[in-house]
Design an enzyme around this catalytic site. Structure first.
Site, PDB file in Angstrom:
ATOM      1  N   LYS A 139      12.680 -13.961  16.414  1.00 59.28           N
ATOM      2  CA  LYS A 139      13.007 -15.133  15.597  1.00 59.28           C
ATOM      3  C   LYS A 139      12.266 -15.087  14.262  1.00 59.28           C
ATOM      4  O   LYS A 139      12.864 -15.257  13.194  1.00 59.28           O
ATOM      5  CB  LYS A 139      12.650 -16.396  16.381  1.00 59.28           C
ATOM      6  CG  LYS A 139      13.373 -17.633  15.896  1.00 59.28           C
ATOM      7  CD  LYS A 139      13.000 -18.840  16.752  1.00 59.28           C
ATOM      8  CE  LYS A 139      13.764 -18.849  18.073  1.00 59.28           C
ATOM      9  NZ  LYS A 139      13.032 -19.529  19.155  1.00 59.28           N
ATOM     10  N   ARG A 159       8.082 -23.101  17.631  1.00 58.09           N
ATOM     11  CA  ARG A 159       8.963 -22.401  18.587  1.00 58.09           C
ATOM     12  C   ARG A 159       8.406 -21.024  18.943  1.00 58.09           C
ATOM     13  O   ARG A 159       7.873 -20.321  18.087  1.00 58.09           O
ATOM     14  CB  ARG A 159      10.359 -22.253  18.005  1.00 58.09           C
ATOM     15  CG  ARG A 159      11.008 -23.589  17.711  1.00 58.09           C
ATOM     16  CD  ARG A 159      12.194 -23.409  16.764  1.00 58.09           C
ATOM     17  NE  ARG A 159      13.446 -23.199  17.486  1.00 58.09           N
ATOM     18  CZ  ARG A 159      14.607 -22.960  16.876  1.00 58.09           C
ATOM     19  NH1 ARG A 159      14.663 -22.870  15.559  1.00 58.09           N
ATOM     20  NH2 ARG A 159      15.697 -22.786  17.587  1.00 58.09           N
ATOM     21  N   GLY A 171      15.084 -19.646  26.539  1.00 62.26           N
ATOM     22  CA  GLY A 171      14.765 -20.802  27.371  1.00 62.26           C
ATOM     23  C   GLY A 171      13.581 -20.616  28.294  1.00 62.26           C
ATOM     24  O   GLY A 171      13.250 -21.507  29.072  1.00 62.26           O
ATOM     25  N   MET A 203      10.350 -19.917  27.440  1.00 63.35           N
ATOM     26  CA  MET A 203       9.046 -20.405  26.943  1.00 63.35           C
ATOM     27  C   MET A 203       9.220 -21.750  26.244  1.00 63.35           C
ATOM     28  O   MET A 203      10.337 -22.225  26.041  1.00 63.35           O
ATOM     29  CB  MET A 203       8.437 -19.359  26.014  1.00 63.35           C
ATOM     30  CG  MET A 203       8.078 -18.079  26.769  1.00 63.35           C
ATOM     31  SD  MET A 203       7.340 -16.821  25.727  1.00 63.35           S
ATOM     32  CE  MET A 203       8.699 -16.374  24.686  1.00 63.35           C
ATOM     33  N   ARG A 228      20.647 -13.685  14.987  1.00 60.61           N
ATOM     34  CA  ARG A 228      20.290 -12.547  15.853  1.00 60.61           C
ATOM     35  C   ARG A 228      21.567 -11.812  16.238  1.00 60.61           C
ATOM     36  O   ARG A 228      22.674 -12.379  16.121  1.00 60.61           O
ATOM     37  CB  ARG A 228      19.551 -13.018  17.107  1.00 60.61           C
ATOM     38  CG  ARG A 228      20.333 -14.008  17.920  1.00 60.61           C
ATOM     39  CD  ARG A 228      19.505 -14.540  19.077  1.00 60.61           C
ATOM     40  NE  ARG A 228      20.178 -15.705  19.682  1.00 60.61           N
ATOM     41  CZ  ARG A 228      19.622 -16.507  20.571  1.00 60.61           C
ATOM     42  NH1 ARG A 228      18.366 -16.326  20.943  1.00 60.61           N
ATOM     43  NH2 ARG A 228      20.284 -17.522  21.091  1.00 60.61           N
ATOM     44  N   HIS A 234      29.226   2.031  54.150  1.00 62.61           N
ATOM     45  CA  HIS A 234      30.579   2.549  54.284  1.00 62.61           C
ATOM     46  C   HIS A 234      31.571   1.685  53.516  1.00 62.61           C
ATOM     47  O   HIS A 234      32.392   2.171  52.738  1.00 62.61           O
ATOM     48  CB  HIS A 234      30.954   2.595  55.770  1.00 62.61           C
ATOM     49  CG  HIS A 234      32.349   3.059  56.022  1.00 62.61           C
ATOM     50  ND1 HIS A 234      33.393   2.182  56.188  1.00 62.61           N
ATOM     51  CD2 HIS A 234      32.870   4.302  56.072  1.00 62.61           C
ATOM     52  CE1 HIS A 234      34.508   2.891  56.368  1.00 62.61           C
ATOM     53  NE2 HIS A 234      34.209   4.175  56.299  1.00 62.61           N
ATOM     54  N   SER A 256      26.068  21.086  44.421  1.00 60.03           N
ATOM     55  CA  SER A 256      26.411  19.714  44.065  1.00 60.03           C
ATOM     56  C   SER A 256      25.401  18.812  44.760  1.00 60.03           C
ATOM     57  O   SER A 256      25.271  18.819  45.978  1.00 60.03           O
ATOM     58  CB  SER A 256      27.834  19.389  44.516  1.00 60.03           C
ATOM     59  OG  SER A 256      28.158  18.067  44.151  1.00 60.03           O
ATOM     60  N   CYS A 301      27.457  14.607  43.156  1.00 59.15           N
ATOM     61  CA  CYS A 301      28.604  13.859  43.659  1.00 59.15           C
ATOM     62  C   CYS A 301      28.162  12.666  44.490  1.00 59.15           C
ATOM     63  O   CYS A 301      28.939  12.078  45.204  1.00 59.15           O
ATOM     64  CB  CYS A 301      29.532  14.772  44.462  1.00 59.15           C
ATOM     65  SG  CYS A 301      28.747  15.510  45.892  1.00 59.15           S
ATOM     66  N   TYR A 309      28.134  18.912  35.490  1.00 53.66           N
ATOM     67  CA  TYR A 309      28.982  17.714  35.542  1.00 53.66           C
ATOM     68  C   TYR A 309      28.404  16.666  36.481  1.00 53.66           C
ATOM     69  O   TYR A 309      27.571  16.985  37.334  1.00 53.66           O
ATOM     70  CB  TYR A 309      30.412  18.084  35.979  1.00 53.66           C
ATOM     71  CG  TYR A 309      30.497  18.559  37.404  1.00 53.66           C
ATOM     72  CD1 TYR A 309      30.602  17.654  38.471  1.00 53.66           C
ATOM     73  CD2 TYR A 309      30.452  19.912  37.708  1.00 53.66           C
ATOM     74  CE1 TYR A 309      30.645  18.084  39.774  1.00 53.66           C
ATOM     75  CE2 TYR A 309      30.496  20.355  39.021  1.00 53.66           C
ATOM     76  CZ  TYR A 309      30.588  19.436  40.047  1.00 53.66           C
ATOM     77  OH  TYR A 309      30.618  19.857  41.344  1.00 53.66           O
TER      78      TYR A 309
END
Lengths: 874, 874
Positions: free
Chosen positions: B23, B92, B101, B103, B336, B454, B763, B830, B850
């Site tokens: 701020k 502030r 919100g 503090m 901001r 699962h 893999s 994977c 990959y």
């Protein structure tokens, strides 16, 4: 190639086993020692390798053999294939490592239609000559010419029927002559070839048979089973035959320079007059004790005694020898270091040490540490075993032999014990609820579970015989029935189990008590002198602790507090805690447990005196403390005044798919810090009480289980230290303590540097480290691990001997990282591996502070540790 | 200390967030840009740190504040505590990272018995002046002087009762004056101290209140939750108050430079005439759309437009601003970078790129890859959510929102689907047997199981919404009842689940379809341009494969063959195989499966075209294919013509204590090589068929699961290659292929050098590697993992984001050892982690070839991979 393929027996010595095999090297050595040995020569193991690779002989081999044959002929004044004084040969295999009976042997080689007549004349026994001849043909036809064995058997049967005789031995010389003819016809018919009359052809084929037998199925299997690796092949020993069956001045026998069963320093053995070697083994006539030979043939006996003493002194070890006396002349056929029982091994090593024959280090290295197990447990009477019916085999899960009545229920086992009955607890598998019954039983038999299953671990801890994972049996727990093959057993039927070998017998067999003689104690103090590794024990009760101390344990490396939770009122309080929905409720239940745990610890401290005690905080998942069977659940619901629905919900809620990887170990104490607080309080309060009682300082070692992350340890340590501060301030006593952790999760090993910043000691839990590191459940892998070992995927069961490449690597990582951050870190192992010799040696190499194992394995670990230290020096 | 504690708003700039907070830095930046900002100064975050550590101010701070106050007074021509033209302040908080919100904030500071009169006079609103005053006193008394909040509330209630009014807003100025008096008395009585009339004393106390609020409970919790670490404290912004409630020429509002919900490039916001900031939020009056301001205050609106454009251009990002108009004069209070939805983020980044405001790399880095998920799934209509009843919360296991009728049975789900009904499958947990029903259901809700249970894994694979592990619900599968709190639901009742957030709602809620607009496609091709990591998908069916290709998957990294085993006739053949006692029996069953598997693979090859396909051989333990419920077992017994007893025996025999560590993966194919042979044959035969159909070469990659030991791999490879040779020779076609392995057991990672001698690719199965490496069952750890994360033991759930210290270390070891032996080794992942941004970035760092993830995560992985590549350059 200019290699030397053949060594005459004057050319070798005992150090040449690698190329001459054990038998060949020792024949040469005996010759060097002027021991009477029939002349012989040996074809090297490299030649076998050449033959297997090329399927042919090296160019010069035939010539070498012929030259050496000539030497034998000259020495014996006989002639190979000679029609007057024929030289007969034995052709025997012999690898660098003894593989008894695995490979082929040919005796009486050189017999043909003409030499058989000469043999008959020489032996004065026509029947013997022809029997040898027909056996020789039969073996040739079968092994070397590929004729079905059954065809020869059929011919033999026919000739017996034709002559109305029952046994082979009843056949006359004439019958056997006829049989020889028929055999030769069979060979011709089946192969289109004549049985070779040329002795050298016979020899050539026999040598090849022996070469090939190196790679027969059973030999390969034997090498795999005995982890024999890196050998080139078998040597072939060709030796002039001598005959013990040439009348009353001949004989043959097997003898040992000391008693291989007890170790007693007394000549031991047996022999037969007028017999061949096979007859001693075959058991048709009962051999006589060697001591009687002194009267019958004093001259030969005295010579034999002189020889055996000479050989033992020369080899500096107990000798196993074969001899033959041919017409009054003694020949030694073989000598080797004798196999022996564990008891004999200890006795002989200690005796030879005393006699000055070997030194302390040699004495220690002489004994297979595993064999000590036999000395500590009851064993089956060998006579009883001879006539016993083997019902099934399983894993040798906990050593010792015992008989008892079958019971299928842990409570029943307890009741029967109370009545004074001996029982064997038979279960599909055991669970922690069965502890009481297992303790009451003489032994345990389970259908499922490996060497580190619950049954196996607990039984070993209790020192009770156990056969586990016997897939040949089916246990119907509920129907109270044990089915083995087509036999069915019910409660009360007697069985005998041998947990040292993993065998189940029908009925009651006699057992023999162990006797820890002086030589055992001597060996232990010798081991203590050389070993660098500490040896502690895993013990959960004062009783176990005392046993372990009697076996020489130097402390407790693992005291599992949960085993204390299963008895009587305790399990009630534990269940009350589990079923509480609030901290207050749990605290109330824990308050009941506190005095009981404290009392346990006081007892253990007292049993251990000034030896260190490592106590592990609660480890198993809570569901292990709740019943599984419907009726037990109903009962508990009444007991606890909890609705059945709610109780079942709770049990369902605590159910885990993979309890091994579930809510257990320190994870419980993260969720319920009050459990760790109660246990810490019990440990410290007990230390205060016991140190006053004993008048000495007690420094408990508190061990946090299943750490996977240093933050878990930090949190646990804070709770423990806070509680200790409280107790110290309440009691106004100072107490020293150590706080450390198990390393049993791979991640703990990998991040050991971070954990070591806070921990004073590590104890490797190699059971779990193996389970997680290898992804193998010890309870489930029994089904396929055998196959894995037989396929060579793992050299040995990784739950028995540390998998050095995998688990060992994790240990090495943890040690390096741990010591790097904390050079004072104490390092131990408390998995089952702590009592397994190869693992103990590995732990020595890793530089651990101590190993910890079940009480009965303490002597094994001590000896293995001493051996490791000595081997390292060399 | 000579530090600078206070910065006047002309002294800072936007780069000073670290010391001025967001701020403060932006107020200064706006000042630099000549944006009208009420004068202000900022106390640094270091000062907060000093205060917290010393509980006092630095020596020079008071003087610094007073000097800066004077500057404000001069600029505003007002006087702090002045009785004529009083300066009122807002105090502030403002940390370097936004913590909205969390503090404390103090407004209207400077009011006392005298200045309140001046404010009343200036504002022409006595009631407003005294309401501000009493609120100020109440806050002070509560937060700073420690008076119980309830005492003030009581006094307020009393005064309302006395005056017969219902709402605070109905109290008159006189009533509020009286309340101010009573408040002051309460403070005196409770604390013994007068409410401070000295404005500087008020300021001092308020500054301290803000400092202290840095460490209040909710702020600490917020930082922990949002992983905000390493900050010193909060800055304190002290600014001259401006008032939007001084009549019709005043107002206040909140606005965004672009639409934060859709990303549309259009000014967006709302405001209120004659109001203060709180009123816009409080909702007493309905704010008006910002566009209407143009007519009401054209001059101010045009200035605001100019300012927002200026700010957006300057900050090069969408701005979220607060403004106040005081008697016709516009002031900007805050700006901001605005928070936005995933959709808006993509739209804005792509628009700004087109506008030339940012470059490609910036555009890519602007988007939180996780937020892409929102774009790909149905979501709940925000209006519908407003009035909906939340029934329970669970894990956001698979994203998307959906409603349907409850069914408790997988078969029922299928039947209902056939009838055209939408259903939600509700289960305690799901098992492979439920696949068919899961596929038929719109969504899945389970009581148990974590993010990688699962249900979760399968649902994500299918792209179906799923809420798992909802511990607030109890599912009675058999009674077909769902109980949530005191509500009970039965089959057919409607529920709605939001799998993106893990919420369960009562009834039917409207859902909104995803729309993949042009900007999404643009972002994806941009990501493709920058990323180095390949992105494949985990897909088991042609359908999944097609979805994944539509999302940009470059191949299949994991095709789980077992999922193909559960449908219709297949499960029958699979069970027939399992129940066979002989190789012949198994082979017969496998022969039935072969054409089905082959057909599956043809379909997958066709869907993937020339993209690589990695097929994993059978992985799960066989018991997963057998029924668990009594009636299903009875049915199977009839179906298979196997006695119930024998069937149960087989099921019992296959039961495992820890199936995760049991007889599965390649272990099955070691025991039953015929399974691997059948699968290999299907893979290769299908490749031949598909390559002919498509007219292109297909190079299947065959992946062996659960390797823990290089010898296992060697054995498997031999079987696979032998089978391939057979197929090639039968079909007379050449087929290229690759054979590789999962690295999912810690031991495999540790011995990767040996495995790499034989494998063409690795893999990483990071799900299992996490389970075994950390000793955590993914199905069981849901109960305690939340606590573990909240305690900071693990920063995030290790099943969601790779545990880099542990599992990551194993990956590093495996990669180093693997590449050392085989530099051509292809490396992939994977596990579920393959689609999680932090894990993707880690995989990029490790140099993998990959990542492979479920189809819906492909875009996330692509963006994360591009971000990782760009971040690495910097």
């Amino acid at each position: 190639m200019n290699e030397k393929y053949v060594y005459y027996f004057t050319e070798g010595n005992k150090s040449m086993k690698e190329i001459l095999g054990g038998k060949g090297a020792n024949i040469a050595e005996m010759k060097n020692l002027d021991v009477p040995v029939p002349p012989a020569f040996t074809i090297t193991t490299q030649t076998c390798d050449f033959y297997i690779k090329n399927n042919s002989w090296p160019e010069t081999l035939e010539n070498d053999i012929k030259e050496n044959l000539k030497k034998i002929e000259q020495e014996t004044q006989t002639f190979f294939g000679g029609e007057e004084n024929p030289l007969l040969l034995s052709v025997r295999s012999g690898a660098a490592v003894s593989m008894p009976g695995m490979m082929d042997t040919v005796l009486n080689l050189g017999l043909n239609d003409k030499t058989v007549l000469a043999l008959s004349k020489k032996s004065g026994n026509e029947r013997f000559a022809y029997d040898s001849y027909r056996r020789f043909i039969q073996m040739f036809g079968d092994v070397d010419m590929g004729v079905k064995h059954s065809l020869f058997e059929e011919a033999l049967d026919n000739i017996k029927k034709e002559n109305n005789v029952k046994f082979d031995t009843d056949l006359s010389a004439e019958n056997l002559k006829e049989l020889v003819n028929r055999y030769k016809k069979i060979i011709l018919k089946e192969t289109g070839k004549e049985f070779p009359q040329d002795p050298f052809k016979q020899l050539e084929l026999s040598i090849n048979v022996v070469f090939k037998s190196w790679n027969n199925k059973r030999a390969i299997e034997y090498r795999k089973l005995n982890k024999i690796e890196g050998l080139l092949g078998t040597a072939v020993n060709i030796q002039a035959m001598v005959f013990g069956n040439m009348g009353q001045t001949s004989g043959t026998g097997v003898c040992f320079s000391r008693n291989p069963s007890t170790g007693e320093n007394k000549f031991y053995g047996e022999y037969l007059i007028n017999a061949q070697g096979e007859d001693v083994v075959a058991g048709i006539r009962t051999p006589e004790d060697i001591s009687t030979l002194e009267q019958k043939m004093p001259e030969q006996y005295n010579e034999l005694v002189k020889i055996y003493k000479n050989l033992e002194n020369h080899y500096r070890d107990m000798q196993d020898m074969e001899f033959t006396i041919q017409e009054g002349k003694l020949y030694m056929l073989q000598t080797r270091n004798g196999k022996r029982t564990g008891k004999a091994a200890v006795q002989i090593a200690m005796d030879m040490l005393e006699e000055g024959l070997i030194n302390e280090k040699e004495a220690i290295l002489r004994i297979d540490s595993k064999s000590l197990d036999q000395l500590l447990h009851k064993s089956l009477d060998p006579n009883a075993v001879k006539n016993a019916t083997v019902l099934a085999r399983g894993l040798p899960a906990s050593p010792g032999a015992v008989f008892g009545k079958i019971v299928f229920d842990a409570d029943k086992a307890f009741d029967e014990k109370e009545k004074g009955n001996k029982v064997i607890l038979v279960r599909t598998e055991t669970s922690p609820e069965d502890i009481k019954g297992m303790n009451a039983a003489e032994g345990i038999l389970t259908q499922r579970g490996g060497m580190t299953s619950h049954a196996a671990v607990v039984a070993r801890g209790m020192g009770k015989p156990c056969v586990s994972g016997s897939s040949e049996i089916v246990v119907y727990d509920k129907q109270e029935k044990l089915v083995i093959g087509d036999k069915s057993f019910k409660e009360g039927d007697f069985i005998t189990i041998d947990g040292s070998l993993g065998v189940v017998y029908e009925g009651k067999l006699d057992v023999v008590n162990p006797s820890l003689e002086g030589s055992f104690a001597k060996l232990m103090s010798l081991s203590d002198k050389y070993r660098k590794l500490g040896v502690r024990t895993n013990a959960d009760t004062p009783k176990d602790a005392k046993v372990a101390v009697s076996f020489g344990a130097e402390g407790i490396g693992l005291c599992r507090t949960e085993h204390m939770f299963f008895e009587g009122d305790r399990i009630k309080a534990v269940r009350e805690m589990i079923l509480s929905e609030s901290l207050e409720g749990r605290q109330k239940a824990l308050d009941k447990l506190l005095p009981m745990q404290r009392e346990d610890f006081v007892g253990i401290y007292e049993a251990m005196g000034n030896r260190p005690v490592t106590i592990r905080l609660l480890d198993p998942p809570l569901h292990e403390f709740l019943p599984k069977e419907e009726n037990d659940i109903v009962e508990l619901s009444k007991d606890m005044d909890v609705s059945l629905e709610k109780l079942k919900e709770k049990i369902e809620d605590l159910h885990e798919f993979n309890p091994m990887l579930g809510h257990r170990g320190c994870r419980l104490a993260i969720t319920y810090p009050e459990i760790a607080k109660m246990q810490t309080r019990a440990i410290i309060e007990a230390a205060i009480i016991a140190s006053e009682k004993l008048g000495q300082e007690i420094v408990p070692e508190i061990m946090v289980p299943l750490i996977g992350n240093s933050k878990e340890f930090e949190i646990q340590k804070e709770i423990i230290e806070q509680t200790i501060k409280e107790v110290i301030s309440e009691k106004e006593k100072e107490v020293k303590y150590k706080i450390g952790t198990m390393i049993e999760i791979p991640r703990a090993a990998l991040t050991a540097d971070k954990i070591a910043e806070h921990a004073e000691f590590f104890s490797f839990g190699t059971n779990d480290l193996t389970q997680m590191g290898l992804g193998l459940s010890r309870d489930d892998s029994g089904k396929f691990l055998k196959q894995y070992v037989s396929l060579g995927i793992y050299k040995t069961d990784p739950f028995q001997s540390i998998d050095q490449d995998g688990v060992g690597q994790l240990m090495q990582i943890a040690i390096a990282k741990g010591l790097n951050k904390n050079p004072n870190l104490k390092l131990g192992i408390c998995g089952e591996h702590g009592g397994e010799p190869e693992s103990v040696k590995f732990c020595h190499k890793l530089g651990l502070t101590y190993v910890s194992c079940s009480p009965f394995r303490v002597p094994i670990a001590k000896l293995a540790a001493a051996q490791a230290a000595i081997l390292e020096e060399n």
